[in-house]
Design a protein around this motif. Structure first.
Motif, PDB file in Angstrom:
ATOM      1  N   ASP A 102       0.991  -1.246  -0.119  1.00 25.29           N
ATOM      2  CA  ASP A 102       0.015  -0.075  -0.057  1.00 25.29           C
ATOM      3  C   ASP A 102       0.974   1.164  -0.046  1.00 25.29           C
ATOM      4  O   ASP A 102       0.650   2.205  -0.574  1.00 25.29           O
ATOM      5  CB  ASP A 102      -0.828   0.129   1.227  1.00 25.29           C
ATOM      6  CG  ASP A 102      -2.026  -1.048   0.976  1.00 25.29           C
ATOM      7  OD1 ASP A 102      -2.083  -1.607  -0.135  1.00 25.29           O
ATOM      8  OD2 ASP A 102      -2.802  -1.236   2.185  1.00 25.29           O
ATOM      9  N   ALA A 103       1.816   1.214   0.713  1.00 22.14           N
ATOM     10  CA  ALA A 103       2.756   2.595   0.730  1.00 22.14           C
ATOM     11  C   ALA A 103       3.482   2.703  -0.587  1.00 22.14           C
ATOM     12  O   ALA A 103       3.676   3.809  -0.767  1.00 22.14           O
ATOM     13  CB  ALA A 103       3.962   2.319   2.018  1.00 22.14           C
ATOM     14  N   LEU A 104       3.945   1.479  -1.050  1.00 26.47           N
ATOM     15  CA  LEU A 104       4.698   1.669  -2.528  1.00 26.47           C
ATOM     16  C   LEU A 104       3.793   2.272  -3.375  1.00 26.47           C
ATOM     17  O   LEU A 104       4.239   2.921  -4.355  1.00 26.47           O
ATOM     18  CB  LEU A 104       5.250   0.273  -2.802  1.00 26.47           C
ATOM     19  CG  LEU A 104       6.707  -0.077  -1.850  1.00 26.47           C
ATOM     20  CD1 LEU A 104       6.837  -1.359  -2.184  1.00 26.47           C
ATOM     21  CD2 LEU A 104       7.715   0.879  -2.140  1.00 26.47           C
ATOM     22  N   VAL A 105       2.583   1.676  -3.268  1.00 27.03           N
ATOM     23  CA  VAL A 105       1.487   2.302  -4.450  1.00 27.03           C
ATOM     24  C   VAL A 105       1.236   3.522  -4.417  1.00 27.03           C
ATOM     25  O   VAL A 105       1.187   4.526  -5.247  1.00 27.03           O
ATOM     26  CB  VAL A 105       0.101   1.439  -4.401  1.00 27.03           C
ATOM     27  CG1 VAL A 105      -0.904   2.039  -5.066  1.00 27.03           C
ATOM     28  CG2 VAL A 105       0.522  -0.238  -4.679  1.00 27.03           C
ATOM     29  N   ALA A 106       0.994   3.920  -2.943  1.00 26.14           N
ATOM     30  CA  ALA A 106       0.866   5.267  -2.793  1.00 26.14           C
ATOM     31  C   ALA A 106       1.987   6.298  -3.104  1.00 26.14           C
ATOM     32  O   ALA A 106       1.747   7.441  -3.441  1.00 26.14           O
ATOM     33  CB  ALA A 106       0.447   5.859  -1.281  1.00 26.14           C
ATOM     34  N   ALA A 107       3.137   5.564  -3.181  1.00 28.70           N
ATOM     35  CA  ALA A 107       4.445   6.381  -3.496  1.00 28.70           C
ATOM     36  C   ALA A 107       4.622   6.363  -5.004  1.00 28.70           C
ATOM     37  O   ALA A 107       5.508   7.173  -5.638  1.00 28.70           O
ATOM     38  CB  ALA A 107       5.645   5.744  -2.849  1.00 28.70           C
ATOM     39  N   GLY A 108       3.719   5.602  -5.872  1.00 31.59           N
ATOM     40  CA  GLY A 108       3.598   5.713  -7.176  1.00 31.59           C
ATOM     41  C   GLY A 108       4.197   4.726  -8.148  1.00 31.59           C
ATOM     42  O   GLY A 108       4.247   4.579  -9.117  1.00 31.59           O
ATOM     43  N   PHE A 109       4.842   3.786  -7.196  1.00 35.58           N
ATOM     44  CA  PHE A 109       4.869   2.223  -8.028  1.00 35.58           C
ATOM     45  C   PHE A 109       3.669   1.605  -8.355  1.00 35.58           C
ATOM     46  O   PHE A 109       2.751   1.819  -7.623  1.00 35.58           O
ATOM     47  CB  PHE A 109       5.805   1.472  -6.948  1.00 35.58           C
ATOM     48  CG  PHE A 109       7.062   2.098  -6.664  1.00 35.58           C
ATOM     49  CD1 PHE A 109       8.085   1.924  -7.803  1.00 35.58           C
ATOM     50  CD2 PHE A 109       7.503   2.730  -5.491  1.00 35.58           C
ATOM     51  CE1 PHE A 109       9.322   2.281  -7.151  1.00 35.58           C
ATOM     52  CE2 PHE A 109       8.602   3.040  -5.310  1.00 35.58           C
ATOM     53  CZ  PHE A 109       9.628   3.019  -6.191  1.00 35.58           C
ATOM     54  N   ALA A 110       3.791   0.809  -9.293  1.00 35.99           N
ATOM     55  CA  ALA A 110       2.405   0.052 -10.191  1.00 35.99           C
ATOM     56  C   ALA A 110       2.281  -1.183  -9.427  1.00 35.99           C
ATOM     57  O   ALA A 110       3.224  -2.050  -9.243  1.00 35.99           O
ATOM     58  CB  ALA A 110       2.873  -0.046 -11.479  1.00 35.99           C
ATOM     59  N   LYS A 111       1.172  -1.173  -8.742  1.00 32.54           N
ATOM     60  CA  LYS A 111       0.588  -2.352  -8.109  1.00 32.54           C
ATOM     61  C   LYS A 111       1.026  -3.701  -9.165  1.00 32.54           C
ATOM     62  O   LYS A 111       1.228  -4.594  -8.672  1.00 32.54           O
ATOM     63  CB  LYS A 111      -0.662  -2.493  -7.765  1.00 32.54           C
ATOM     64  CG  LYS A 111      -0.891  -3.576  -6.900  1.00 32.54           C
ATOM     65  CD  LYS A 111      -2.595  -3.441  -6.286  1.00 32.54           C
ATOM     66  CE  LYS A 111      -2.705  -2.456  -5.418  1.00 32.54           C
ATOM     67  NZ  LYS A 111      -4.038  -2.598  -4.656  1.00 32.54           N
ATOM     68  N   LYS A 112       0.711  -3.665 -10.519  1.00 33.11           N
ATOM     69  CA  LYS A 112       0.683  -4.832 -11.369  1.00 33.11           C
ATOM     70  C   LYS A 112       2.166  -5.208 -11.506  1.00 33.11           C
ATOM     71  O   LYS A 112       2.363  -6.148 -11.819  1.00 33.11           O
ATOM     72  CB  LYS A 112       0.009  -3.959 -12.692  1.00 33.11           C
ATOM     73  CG  LYS A 112       0.662  -3.222 -13.513  1.00 33.11           C
ATOM     74  CD  LYS A 112       0.444  -2.950 -14.783  1.00 33.11           C
ATOM     75  CE  LYS A 112       1.150  -1.816 -15.597  1.00 33.11           C
ATOM     76  NZ  LYS A 112       2.661  -2.137 -15.825  1.00 33.11           N
ATOM     77  N   ASP A 113       3.043  -4.508 -11.128  1.00 36.42           N
ATOM     78  CA  ASP A 113       4.360  -4.919 -11.307  1.00 36.42           C
ATOM     79  C   ASP A 113       5.081  -5.396 -10.017  1.00 36.42           C
ATOM     80  O   ASP A 113       5.997  -5.720  -9.711  1.00 36.42           O
ATOM     81  CB  ASP A 113       5.388  -3.702 -11.571  1.00 36.42           C
ATOM     82  CG  ASP A 113       5.020  -3.292 -12.950  1.00 36.42           C
ATOM     83  OD1 ASP A 113       4.515  -3.921 -14.029  1.00 36.42           O
ATOM     84  OD2 ASP A 113       5.178  -2.046 -13.275  1.00 36.42           O
ATOM     85  N   MET A 114       4.108  -5.652  -8.741  1.00 42.60           N
ATOM     86  CA  MET A 114       4.633  -6.014  -7.645  1.00 42.60           C
ATOM     87  C   MET A 114       4.193  -7.407  -7.304  1.00 42.60           C
ATOM     88  O   MET A 114       3.162  -8.173  -7.927  1.00 42.60           O
ATOM     89  CB  MET A 114       3.797  -5.206  -6.513  1.00 42.60           C
ATOM     90  CG  MET A 114       4.114  -3.510  -6.561  1.00 42.60           C
ATOM     91  SD  MET A 114       3.399  -2.971  -5.116  1.00 42.60           S
ATOM     92  CE  MET A 114       3.885  -1.290  -5.625  1.00 42.60           C
ATOM     93  N   GLN A 115       5.233  -8.050  -6.197  1.00 44.76           N
ATOM     94  CA  GLN A 115       5.042  -9.413  -5.803  1.00 44.76           C
ATOM     95  C   GLN A 115       5.008  -9.275  -4.422  1.00 44.76           C
ATOM     96  O   GLN A 115       5.928  -8.400  -3.941  1.00 44.76           O
ATOM     97  CB  GLN A 115       5.974 -10.545  -6.570  1.00 44.76           C
ATOM     98  CG  GLN A 115       5.523 -10.733  -8.027  1.00 44.76           C
ATOM     99  CD  GLN A 115       6.612 -11.589  -8.469  1.00 44.76           C
ATOM    100  OE1 GLN A 115       7.931 -11.482  -8.668  1.00 44.76           O
ATOM    101  NE2 GLN A 115       6.340 -13.201  -8.221  1.00 44.76           N
ATOM    102  N   LEU A 116       4.512 -10.397  -3.799  1.00 47.62           N
ATOM    103  CA  LEU A 116       4.619 -10.236  -2.172  1.00 47.62           C
ATOM    104  C   LEU A 116       4.506 -11.738  -1.826  1.00 47.62           C
ATOM    105  O   LEU A 116       3.579 -12.626  -2.202  1.00 47.62           O
ATOM    106  CB  LEU A 116       3.361  -9.715  -1.831  1.00 47.62           C
ATOM    107  CG  LEU A 116       3.099  -9.467  -0.234  1.00 47.62           C
ATOM    108  CD1 LEU A 116       4.162  -8.718   0.734  1.00 47.62           C
ATOM    109  CD2 LEU A 116       1.879  -8.806   0.180  1.00 47.62           C
TER     110      LEU A 116
END
Length: 175
Positions: A102-116
């Protein structure tokens, strides 16, 4: 013995004072000789040289702010990635995967490019560490946090042959 008591103290002073001009003369000669080593001479007179280091001025600027570079590489964005994740931990020391995403998305990174990775083990215990990533072109920003990781760590890695950033089981980012 009484004649020693009457000895005038002037003799002692004369010996002391007679040494002072000699010592002063030697010190003066040494100072003059050394002053030639310090600075240049102009017309036979020595001029001392000094180097001055300027201090901070009112026009000094602060270091540039760390910013997100959407078209930059993972390496370009690593300082920003770290800043966001450290701020997340400062606000919530026991942050879980969703907090980082959530913090990375709010900072501008694209959620579609994330893994967790998952926050819990297969028997429901808190995972000793979690990993989260953002793919940026052919490289990945990878963050890891937890006891097994010694706290927060990050790195830039190439994308895996699978096209992913993380190895192993990841959870859907479906929120």
């Amino acid at each position: 013995m009484p004649h020693l008591a009457h000895r005038p103290p002037v003799l002692g002073f004369r010996r002391r004072w007679s040494v002072v001009p000699v010592v002063s003369g030697i010190a003066l000669a040494a100072a003059l000789a050394l002053s030639g080593c310090v600075g240049g001479t102009t017309g036979g007179a020595s001029t001392p040289s000094a180097s001055v280091t300027p201090g901070p001025t009112a026009t000094s600027t602060a270091p540039a702010a760390i910013e997100f570079h959407p078209d930059g590489s993972a390496q370009d964005n690593l300082p920003y990635f770290d800043q966001v994740n450290r701020a997340t931990l400062a606000a919530k020391p026991n942050a879980v995967g969703r907090d980082f995403i959530d913090a990375l998305v709010a900072a501008g990174f694209a959620k579609k490019d994330m893994q967790l990775t998952v926050d819990t083990t297969t028997i429901g215990l808190k995972a000793n560490s979690i990993q989260f990533s953002v793919r940026m072109g052919d490289t990945c920003l990878i963050g890891q946090n937890g006891a097994d990781a010694g706290g927060y760590n990050s790195q830039v890695t190439p994308v895996l042959a699978t096209g992913a950033c993380l190895i192993g089981e990841t959870r859907p980012i479906d929120w």
